[in-house]
Design an enzyme around this catalytic site. Structure first.
Site, PDB file in Angstrom:
ATOM      1  N   GLY A   1      73.558  55.529   6.350  1.00  0.00           N
ATOM      2  CA  GLY A   1      73.670  54.173   6.887  1.00  0.00           C
ATOM      3  C   GLY A   1      72.704  53.197   6.240  1.00  0.00           C
TER       4      GLY A   1
ATOM      5  N   GLU B   1      75.789  62.213   4.194  1.00  0.00           N
ATOM      6  CA  GLU B   1      76.395  62.599   5.483  1.00  0.00           C
ATOM      7  C   GLU B   1      77.124  63.936   5.411  1.00  0.00           C
ATOM      8  OE1 GLU B   1      76.654  59.586   4.060  1.00  0.00           O
ATOM      9  OE2 GLU B   1      76.440  58.001   5.556  1.00  0.00           O
TER      10      GLU B   1
ATOM     11  N   GLU C   1      74.482  52.089   3.232  1.00  0.00           N
ATOM     12  CA  GLU C   1      75.603  51.250   3.689  1.00  0.00           C
ATOM     13  C   GLU C   1      75.123  49.862   4.091  1.00  0.00           C
ATOM     14  OE1 GLU C   1      76.921  54.281   6.502  1.00  0.00           O
ATOM     15  OE2 GLU C   1      78.838  54.382   5.426  1.00  0.00           O
TER      16      GLU C   1
ATOM     17  N   ALA D   1      71.503  56.463   9.560  1.00  0.00           N
ATOM     18  CA  ALA D   1      71.666  56.327  11.005  1.00  0.00           C
ATOM     19  C   ALA D   1      70.781  57.376  11.661  1.00  0.00           C
ATOM     20  CB  ALA D   1      73.126  56.542  11.381  1.00  0.00           C
TER      21      ALA D   1
HETATM   22  N1  CO8 Z   1      67.512  60.097  11.673  1.00  0.00           N
HETATM   23  C1  CO8 Z   1      66.525  60.420  12.521  1.00  0.00           C
HETATM   24  N2  CO8 Z   1      65.273  60.741  12.114  1.00  0.00           N
HETATM   25  C2  CO8 Z   1      65.035  60.725  10.805  1.00  0.00           C
HETATM   26  C3  CO8 Z   1      66.016  60.408   9.855  1.00  0.00           C
HETATM   27  C4  CO8 Z   1      67.307  60.075  10.342  1.00  0.00           C
HETATM   28  N3  CO8 Z   1      68.324  59.692   9.518  1.00  0.00           N
HETATM   29  N4  CO8 Z   1      65.471  60.490   8.622  1.00  0.00           N
HETATM   30  C5  CO8 Z   1      64.191  60.853   8.797  1.00  0.00           C
HETATM   31  N5  CO8 Z   1      63.920  60.994  10.103  1.00  0.00           N
HETATM   32  C6  CO8 Z   1      62.638  61.375  10.710  1.00  0.00           C
HETATM   33  C7  CO8 Z   1      62.387  62.857  10.579  1.00  0.00           C
HETATM   34  O1  CO8 Z   1      63.079  63.585  11.573  1.00  0.00           O
HETATM   35  C8  CO8 Z   1      60.882  62.911  10.724  1.00  0.00           C
HETATM   36  O2  CO8 Z   1      60.583  62.782  12.101  1.00  0.00           O
HETATM   37  P1  CO8 Z   1      59.525  63.835  12.773  1.00  0.00           P
HETATM   38  O3  CO8 Z   1      58.217  63.523  12.087  1.00  0.00           O
HETATM   39  O4  CO8 Z   1      59.550  63.447  14.208  1.00  0.00           O
HETATM   40  O5  CO8 Z   1      60.022  65.195  12.460  1.00  0.00           O
HETATM   41  C9  CO8 Z   1      60.435  61.618  10.046  1.00  0.00           C
HETATM   42  O6  CO8 Z   1      61.578  60.752  10.028  1.00  0.00           O
HETATM   43  C10 CO8 Z   1      59.973  61.827   8.610  1.00  0.00           C
HETATM   44  O7  CO8 Z   1      61.013  62.493   7.928  1.00  0.00           O
HETATM   45  P2  CO8 Z   1      60.765  63.835   7.072  1.00  0.00           P
HETATM   46  O8  CO8 Z   1      59.621  64.620   7.659  1.00  0.00           O
HETATM   47  O9  CO8 Z   1      62.077  64.535   6.957  1.00  0.00           O
HETATM   48  O10 CO8 Z   1      60.306  63.217   5.686  1.00  0.00           O
HETATM   49  P3  CO8 Z   1      60.480  63.849   4.240  1.00  0.00           P
HETATM   50  O11 CO8 Z   1      59.695  62.967   3.320  1.00  0.00           O
HETATM   51  O12 CO8 Z   1      60.188  65.294   4.269  1.00  0.00           O
HETATM   52  O13 CO8 Z   1      62.066  63.689   3.896  1.00  0.00           O
HETATM   53  C11 CO8 Z   1      64.156  62.517   3.786  1.00  0.00           C
HETATM   54  C12 CO8 Z   1      62.607  62.421   3.756  1.00  0.00           C
HETATM   55  C13 CO8 Z   1      64.637  63.265   2.534  1.00  0.00           C
HETATM   56  C14 CO8 Z   1      64.703  61.097   3.771  1.00  0.00           C
HETATM   57  C15 CO8 Z   1      64.602  63.285   5.063  1.00  0.00           C
HETATM   58  O14 CO8 Z   1      63.951  62.699   6.183  1.00  0.00           O
HETATM   59  C16 CO8 Z   1      66.077  63.237   5.311  1.00  0.00           C
HETATM   60  O15 CO8 Z   1      66.820  63.971   4.675  1.00  0.00           O
HETATM   61  N6  CO8 Z   1      66.532  62.386   6.267  1.00  0.00           N
HETATM   62  C17 CO8 Z   1      67.910  62.311   6.650  1.00  0.00           C
HETATM   63  C18 CO8 Z   1      68.747  61.605   5.601  1.00  0.00           C
HETATM   64  C19 CO8 Z   1      70.205  61.568   6.037  1.00  0.00           C
HETATM   65  O16 CO8 Z   1      70.859  62.580   6.149  1.00  0.00           O
HETATM   66  N7  CO8 Z   1      70.732  60.342   6.265  1.00  0.00           N
HETATM   67  C20 CO8 Z   1      72.087  60.155   6.681  1.00  0.00           C
HETATM   68  C21 CO8 Z   1      72.177  60.105   8.172  1.00  0.00           C
HETATM   69  S1  CO8 Z   1      73.817  60.041   8.769  1.00  0.00           S
HETATM   70  C22 CO8 Z   1      74.271  58.457   8.565  1.00  0.00           C
HETATM   71  O17 CO8 Z   1      73.521  57.603   8.105  1.00  0.00           O
HETATM   72  C23 CO8 Z   1      75.630  58.109   8.988  1.00  0.00           C
HETATM   73  C24 CO8 Z   1      75.893  56.642   8.848  1.00  0.00           C
HETATM   74  C25 CO8 Z   1      77.073  56.270   9.658  1.00  0.00           C
HETATM   75  C26 CO8 Z   1      77.011  54.815  10.067  1.00  0.00           C
HETATM   76  C27 CO8 Z   1      77.635  54.528  11.353  1.00  0.00           C
HETATM   77  C28 CO8 Z   1      76.785  54.983  12.512  1.00  0.00           C
HETATM   78  C29 CO8 Z   1      76.872  54.127  13.724  1.00  0.00           C
END
Ligand code: CO8
Length: 257
Positions: A108, A131, A111, A65
């Site tokens: 998400g 999460e 999911e 998400a």
């Molecule tokens: N949300 C928003 N932006 C994101 C997300 C995310 N989940 N994941 C990546 N991005 C963005 C980064 O912020 C970055 O943007 P910017 O260039 O503007 O800084 C861009 O995508 C590229 O990401 P990275 O530079 O971080 O890329 P890396 O290769 O270094 O890392 C990862 C990749 C490991 C995937 C890393 O991006 C990461 O850890 N992302 C977050 C993963 C995460 O925690 N996911 C869970 C989110 S919470 C969730 O899903 C709850 C679900 C609930 C469902 C119900 C909701 C309604």
């Protein structure tokens, strides 16, 4: 009405939805989820479509998400707006859906993949529920569907530590149906989707409904449910065609009715 966050295409009787927010690793924001719902509505209403494929990019199916969208939310907004409900449209899809997952399927994203009926994983796929590292927990069915798919011990470790699974682990643990090389992922997904879309749509939809019922009921009730659907299929022309074709040693031509 066009789409900004997904791409939608058809190939024969298969509808293809590609998550497309490349700059955010397909992070699932409200706009994307709304568009996904609209695309699903359209494919469900289209009688020429027999199966759907949901995919992302080579780098990310979806990295979860959209954290930037959720960051400022408080409890009243998450509760009163019930913002998870719109995600459930995918799990209510009645036609078969294949998730073709490459790269990150996190939070998400994992999911969403688990709401599909078959997950095909590229060898670079990574599945996780991270999460907990953000101070929350899965919110779109992750703690429930993951536990049913891979069991308590493995699901607990993933949900409590945020550990991600490699594609090979996801295969071994039963989360995905199989792993294919990244370069062949879409070809393989299309092959499976074409196969399903070439069969009887009512039979495929009822088979999906029946397998899903196994997660919702007792064995005895599930078996009764299955029997009613099995019997109902004898009211379709496709049952006559499928069995006639077998006896006459020819390929069946299903009319989806
Ligand atoms: N949300 C928003 N932006 C994101 C997300 C995310 N989940 N994941 C990546 N991005 C963005 C980064 O912020 C970055 O943007 P910017 O260039 O503007 O800084 C861009 O995508 C590229 O990401 P990275 O530079 O971080 O890329 P890396 O290769 O270094 O890392 C990862 C990749 C490991 C995937 C890393 O991006 C990461 O850890 N992302 C977050 C993963 C995460 O925690 N996911 C869970 C989110 S919470 C969730 O899903 C709850 C679900 C609930 C469902 C119900 C909701 C309604």
């Amino acid at each position: 009405m066009g789409y900004d966050n997904i791409q939608v295409a058809t190939n024969g009787r298969v509808g293809i939805i590609t998550l497309h927010r490349p700059k955010a690793l397909n992070a699932l924001n409200e706009a994307l989820i709304g568009e996904l719902g609209r695309a699903l509505d359209a494919f469900e209403a289209d009688r020429s479509i027999g199966c759907l494929v949901l995919t992302g990019s080579d780098r990310a199916f979806a990295a979860g998400a959209d954290i930037k969208e959720m960051q400022a939310l408080g409890f009243p907004a998450t509760y009163t707006d019930d913002f998870v409900t719109s995600w459930e449209r995918l799990s209510r899809c009645r036609k078969p859906v294949i998730a073709a997952v490459a790269g990150y399927a996190l939070g998400g994203g994992c999911e969403l993949a688990m709401m599909c009926d078959i997950i095909l994983a590229a060898d670079n796929a990574r599945f996780g529920q991270p999460e907990i590292q953000l101070g929350v927990m899965p919110g779109a069915g992750g703690s429930q569907r993951l536990t049913r798919a891979i069991g308590k011990a493995k699901a607990m470790e993933m949900c409590l530590t945020g550990r991600t699974l490699t594609a090979e682990e996801a295969d071994r643990f039963g989360l995905v149906s199989r792993v294919v090389p990244l370069s062949g992922l879409m070809d393989e997904a299309m092959k499976v989707a074409d196969t399903i879309a070439g069969l009887s749509l009512p039979a495929a939809m009822m088979a999906k409904e029946s397998v899903n019922r196994a997660f919702e009921t007792t064995l005895a009730e599930g078996i009764r449910f299955e029997r009613r659907l099995f019997q109902a299929l004898f009211a379709t022309a496709d049952q006559k065609e499928g069995m006639d074709a077998f006896v006459e040693k020819r390929a069946a031509s299903f009319r989806n009715g």
